[in-house]
Design a protein around this motif. Structure first.
Motif, PDB file in Angstrom:
ATOM      1  N   ASN A 131      76.176 -33.543  69.280  1.00 16.99           N
ATOM      2  CA  ASN A 131      74.874 -34.199  69.390  1.00 16.99           C
ATOM      3  C   ASN A 131      74.851 -35.332  70.406  1.00 16.99           C
ATOM      4  N   THR A 132      76.026 -35.756  70.851  1.00 18.63           N
ATOM      5  CA  THR A 132      76.085 -36.851  71.827  1.00 18.63           C
ATOM      6  C   THR A 132      76.126 -36.342  73.260  1.00 18.63           C
ATOM      7  N   ASP A 133      76.283 -35.038  73.458  1.00 15.74           N
ATOM      8  CA  ASP A 133      76.299 -34.471  74.817  1.00 15.74           C
ATOM      9  C   ASP A 133      74.863 -34.275  75.276  1.00 15.74           C
ATOM     10  N   ALA A 134      74.465 -35.070  76.273  1.00 12.63           N
ATOM     11  CA  ALA A 134      73.071 -35.092  76.715  1.00 12.63           C
ATOM     12  C   ALA A 134      72.648 -33.755  77.305  1.00 12.63           C
ATOM     13  N   VAL A 135      71.361 -33.461  77.142  1.00 12.47           N
ATOM     14  CA  VAL A 135      70.752 -32.222  77.629  1.00 12.47           C
ATOM     15  C   VAL A 135      69.734 -32.550  78.708  1.00 12.47           C
ATOM     16  N   THR A 136      69.707 -31.745  79.748  1.00 15.11           N
ATOM     17  CA  THR A 136      68.714 -31.892  80.816  1.00 15.11           C
ATOM     18  C   THR A 136      67.561 -30.929  80.565  1.00 15.11           C
ATOM     19  N   GLU A 137      66.346 -31.437  80.682  1.00 14.28           N
ATOM     20  CA  GLU A 137      65.143 -30.618  80.497  1.00 14.28           C
ATOM     21  C   GLU A 137      64.448 -30.410  81.837  1.00 14.28           C
ATOM     22  N   ILE A 138      64.084 -29.164  82.116  1.00 17.74           N
ATOM     23  CA  ILE A 138      63.379 -28.823  83.359  1.00 17.74           C
ATOM     24  C   ILE A 138      62.259 -27.844  83.025  1.00 17.74           C
ATOM     25  N   THR A 139      61.110 -28.043  83.617  1.00 14.16           N
ATOM     26  CA  THR A 139      59.986 -27.118  83.459  1.00 14.16           C
ATOM     27  C   THR A 139      59.971 -26.166  84.651  1.00 14.16           C
ATOM     28  N   VAL A 140      60.068 -24.877  84.360  1.00 14.08           N
ATOM     29  CA  VAL A 140      60.030 -23.842  85.397  1.00 14.08           C
ATOM     30  C   VAL A 140      58.599 -23.326  85.503  1.00 14.08           C
ATOM     31  N   ARG A 141      58.025 -23.439  86.672  1.00 13.50           N
ATOM     32  CA  ARG A 141      56.633 -23.041  86.865  1.00 13.50           C
ATOM     33  C   ARG A 141      56.464 -21.525  86.784  1.00 13.50           C
ATOM     34  N   PRO A 142      55.256 -21.064  86.509  1.00 10.69           N
ATOM     35  CA  PRO A 142      55.013 -19.615  86.456  1.00 10.69           C
ATOM     36  C   PRO A 142      55.300 -18.955  87.791  1.00 10.69           C
ATOM     37  N   ALA A 143      55.853 -17.741  87.745  1.00 15.16           N
ATOM     38  CA  ALA A 143      56.147 -16.951  88.951  1.00 15.16           C
ATOM     39  C   ALA A 143      56.982 -17.748  89.948  1.00 15.16           C
ATOM     40  N   ALA A 144      57.974 -18.490  89.437  1.00 12.40           N
ATOM     41  CA  ALA A 144      58.825 -19.307  90.300  1.00 12.40           C
ATOM     42  C   ALA A 144      60.286 -19.106  89.924  1.00 12.40           C
TER      43      ALA A 144
ATOM     44  N   VAL B 276      66.205 -21.091  77.459  1.00 12.84           N
ATOM     45  CA  VAL B 276      64.831 -21.203  77.938  1.00 12.84           C
ATOM     46  C   VAL B 276      63.942 -20.910  76.729  1.00 12.84           C
ATOM     47  N   ILE B 277      63.059 -21.837  76.415  1.00 15.98           N
ATOM     48  CA  ILE B 277      62.204 -21.676  75.246  1.00 15.98           C
ATOM     49  C   ILE B 277      61.339 -20.424  75.417  1.00 15.98           C
TER      50      ILE B 277
ATOM     51  N   VAL C  12      62.734 -14.370  80.757  1.00 16.43           N
ATOM     52  CA  VAL C  12      62.993 -14.690  82.160  1.00 16.43           C
ATOM     53  C   VAL C  12      64.348 -14.091  82.526  1.00 16.43           C
ATOM     54  N   SER C  13      64.640 -14.005  83.833  1.00 12.46           N
ATOM     55  CA  SER C  13      65.929 -13.507  84.302  1.00 12.46           C
ATOM     56  C   SER C  13      66.888 -14.672  84.508  1.00 12.46           C
ATOM     57  N   TYR C  14      68.150 -14.449  84.142  1.00 10.80           N
ATOM     58  CA  TYR C  14      69.160 -15.501  84.257  1.00 10.80           C
ATOM     59  C   TYR C  14      70.433 -14.928  84.891  1.00 10.80           C
ATOM     60  N   GLY C  15      71.009 -15.679  85.811  1.00 11.47           N
ATOM     61  CA  GLY C  15      72.261 -15.290  86.431  1.00 11.47           C
ATOM     62  C   GLY C  15      73.055 -16.518  86.821  1.00 11.47           C
ATOM     63  N   ALA C  16      74.406 -16.366  86.970  1.00  7.93           N
ATOM     64  CA  ALA C  16      75.272 -17.491  87.347  1.00  7.93           C
ATOM     65  C   ALA C  16      76.347 -16.993  88.290  1.00  7.93           C
ATOM     66  N   GLU C  17      76.715 -17.832  89.265  1.00  7.40           N
ATOM     67  CA  GLU C  17      77.758 -17.480  90.230  1.00  7.40           C
ATOM     68  C   GLU C  17      78.461 -18.729  90.716  1.00  7.40           C
ATOM     69  N   PHE C  18      79.694 -18.525  91.204  1.00  6.48           N
ATOM     70  CA  PHE C  18      80.461 -19.628  91.775  1.00  6.48           C
ATOM     71  C   PHE C  18      80.544 -19.425  93.283  1.00  6.48           C
TER      72      PHE C  18
ATOM     73  N   THR D 145      70.678 -19.491  88.104  1.00  2.00           N
ATOM     74  CA  THR D 145      69.372 -19.089  88.624  1.00  2.00           C
ATOM     75  C   THR D 145      68.472 -18.613  87.487  1.00  2.00           C
ATOM     76  N   ILE D 146      67.303 -19.232  87.383  1.00  2.00           N
ATOM     77  CA  ILE D 146      66.292 -18.853  86.393  1.00  2.00           C
ATOM     78  C   ILE D 146      65.083 -18.337  87.156  1.00  2.00           C
ATOM     79  N   ASP D 147      64.748 -17.073  86.937  1.00  2.00           N
ATOM     80  CA  ASP D 147      63.615 -16.448  87.628  1.00  2.00           C
ATOM     81  C   ASP D 147      62.507 -16.191  86.613  1.00  2.00           C
ATOM     82  N   ASN D 148      61.473 -17.010  86.675  1.00  2.00           N
ATOM     83  CA  ASN D 148      60.343 -16.888  85.750  1.00  2.00           C
ATOM     84  C   ASN D 148      59.254 -16.031  86.379  1.00  2.00           C
ATOM     85  N   THR D 149      59.216 -14.771  86.001  1.00  2.00           N
ATOM     86  CA  THR D 149      58.217 -13.851  86.550  1.00  2.00           C
ATOM     87  C   THR D 149      56.934 -13.820  85.726  1.00  2.00           C
TER      88      THR D 149
END
Length: 575
Positions: free
Chosen positions: A467-480, A500-501, A505-511, A552-556
């Motif tokens: 509960n002490t590890d902070a969380v970042t909140e971001i709003t992803v716009r429609p079709a973005a 993502v609430i 949406v599509s989600y992917g991760a890469e290094f 990468t979060i792709d909100n279609t």
């Protein structure tokens, strides 16, 4: 079921809008019903019980539950009461009139402690001014002996005292007559003079001996009384583990009673005295040691804190859909009494963890989940809830910082329309309502994601992150499309979790290595995450060279989405 909890922000959206960004309805904005004859018991600063008007059709209103619970666009709604803001518990911040009321209440409490009023069951039958009576006893000891000692012994002593005085007067007269006679005879006979002098000395000696003896007998009952009832020291009284008038924490508690009674000192003192008496009759200290089982731990539980530091209590009505649990809890009077004792014990333990120092957090935020609530269909639950609310209202003042109702069904709005006229403005300002689709968004206004349970849209759960590890909140716009990058400069094990609430949406991760000759590593192949899947995704990657991890979060979709994520690194030993 919940208080006072029971009692303790942001400004609500304007009432003129029929559709709002955050689904929240303050009870004060619910219009009062016309010609309403149903009366519902209401608790001041405690959670109202979720019940439905008997055989009453739903109130027609412009509410779209699929998207939100909107505020009715009523032309009569001109008064918008702001949300409740807690007052300070520091004496230096109190207005003069409130500080004066506090000092008056402290004086009444001190007098009650001196006279042992808190330890007596029938204070109203005792003389209200014991001190004045004691002063009267000191001034008129003989009268007090006669009135306060109804037995025959003191009365007899008084009669003897009166008779003794009469005998003394007769002896004095006889003595004077003897003295005069003997003086005449003294001129005739010297031996006779000596005899008269001897008789006179004897009479005087006897007279002087009788008077002290009579006074001694008269004072014996008074002395016995003083020895048998020495002045008692002031009694000690505690509430929620805090001794009254012992330190500044007591002032914070007294302020709760004053605020619950709008700083009417006598009413606040009566409430305090009744609360202390109820706690003794209820056996509060013994209750704290009782083992009442853990069957209801999923019904009511504490989890985390809100953004202002208040502990949060969750009340889950859906659990009572379990027929076996319901029967075990409410099937008869004995079981309902056990449930009541369990609920009071839970509240007591929660309250004793609060900080009653001036400026400390001494109120609780209540989240009431009405999803699949039994409503009025369960008579036993309704009765138990009503009883609990009454006790919380009378004995746990000002312990509610906010009452947040989520997953609110249509019938609950109808109930609130009926009870709104009976609620005080102070109580109304603590209520926040949200329908099913806006519950998470509303909770995130008041509770940080790391403190909010996963069940309600947060990341608060047992696991690698706390509960002490902070969380970042971001709003992803429609079709973005939105990307999040974590730069890494040394070898380590990088871990992250995200959600993502509502997903969809599509989600992917890469290094991506920093050096040009290195290749990009796919950590999570891009895919669409459905809302029915696990709400929180966890990934980790062992970094062996400088670079960055890209999410990468792709909100279609045509709706904006709330992205929550956090990460941590651990040192990685080189092979």
């Amino acid at each position: 079921m919940a208080e006072e909890t029971p009692n303790q922000t942001t400004t609500p959206p304007p009432p003129q809008e029929s559709v709002v960004q955050v689904e929240e309805v303050v009870v004060t904005d619910v219009p009062q019903p016309d010609k309403t004859t149903t009366t519902v018991p209401v608790e001041r600063d405690s959670q109202p019980q979720p019940y439905e008007p008997e055989k009453k059709k739903p109130v027609e209103e412009t509410v779209t539950l699929e998207t939100h619970l909107s505020k009715p666009n009523n032309a009569d709604h001109t008064n918008n009461i702001p949300e409740f803001i807690e007052e300070s518990t520091k004496l230096s911040d109190l207005p003069e009139n409130e500080n004066k009321a506090l000092q008056e209440l402290k004086k009444l409490v001190q007098d009650a402690l001196n006279n042992h009023h808190f330890s007596s069951k029938h204070d109203n039958k005792k003389p209200p001014q014991t001190t004045a009576a004691d002063n009267k006893e000191e001034q008129q000891p003989q009268e007090v002996v006669t009135e306060t000692k109804p037995d025959a012994a003191p009365a007899k002593t008084e009669e003897e005292h009166v008779e003794t005085k009469k005998e003394e007067e007769k002896e004095e007269e006889e003595k004077e007559q003897v003295t005069e006679t003997k003086e005449e005879e003294a001129a005739v006979d010297d031996d006779g003079a000596k005899t008269v002098e001897a008789i006179e000395e004897t009479v005087v000696a006897v007279s002087s001996t009788v008077q002290p003896q009579a006074e001694e007998k008269a004072s014996e009952p008074e002395a016995t009384k003083e020895e048998s009832s020495p002045p008692l020291p002031p009694e000690e009284a505690s509430i929620w583990g805090i001794p009254l008038l012992a330190d500044e924490r007591s002032d914070v508690i007294l302020l709760k009673f004053l605020r619950a009674r709008e700083f009417k000192v006598k009413e606040a003192f009566t409430m305090l005295k009744n609360t202390i008496q109820w706690r003794k009759e209820f056996g509060m200290e013994e209750l704290m040691e009782e083992k009442l089982g853990d069957e209801l731990e999923k019904v009511v539980f504490m989890h985390g804190f809100d953004k202002e530091g208040h502990p949060v209590c969750y009340n889950i009505y859906e659990e009572f859909q379990n027929k076996e649990l319901y029967k075990k809890t409410f099937s008869d009077e004995e079981k309902r009494e056990k449930f009541l004792r369990w609920r009071i014990q839970f509240l007591e333990k929660s309250i004793r963890k609060l900080d009653f120092n001036p400026g400390g957090i001494c109120t609780i935020v209540h989240v009431n989940d009405l999803k699949n609530s039994p409503g009025l269909a369960k008579w036993e639950l309704r009765q138990a809830t009503k009883h609990a609310l009454q006790l919380l209202q009378d004995n746990y003042p000002e312990f509610v910082a906010k009452q947040v109702f989520i997953n609110v069904p249509w019938w609950y709005l109808a109930v609130n329309r009926m009870i709104s006229p009976f609620l005080t403005q102070r109580t109304k300002s603590k209520f926040v309502f949200a329908g099913p689709s806006k519950s998470t968004e509303t909770l995130l206004r008041y509770i940080a994601p790391e403190q909010l349970p996963v069940k309600y849209g947060g990341l608060g759960k047992d696991g690698e992150f706390g509960n002490t590890d902070a969380v970042t909140e971001i709003t992803v716009r429609p079709a973005a499309k939105h990307t999040v990058e974590f730069s890494v400069t040394e070898n380590c094990l990088l871990s992250w979790e995200l959600r993502v609430i509502g997903w969809e949406v599509s989600y992917g991760a890469e290094f991506v290595p920093s050096s040009e000759g290195s290749y990009t590593v796919i950590v999570q192949k891009a895919r669409k995450v459905a809302s029915s899947e696990e709400p929180v995704l966890c990934n980790s990657f062992k970094v062996g060279e400088p670079g960055k991890v890209v999410l990468t979060i792709d909100n279609t979709s045509s709706k904006k989405k709330k992205l929550l994520y956090r990460l941590k690194t651990k040192p990685s030993l080189s092979d």
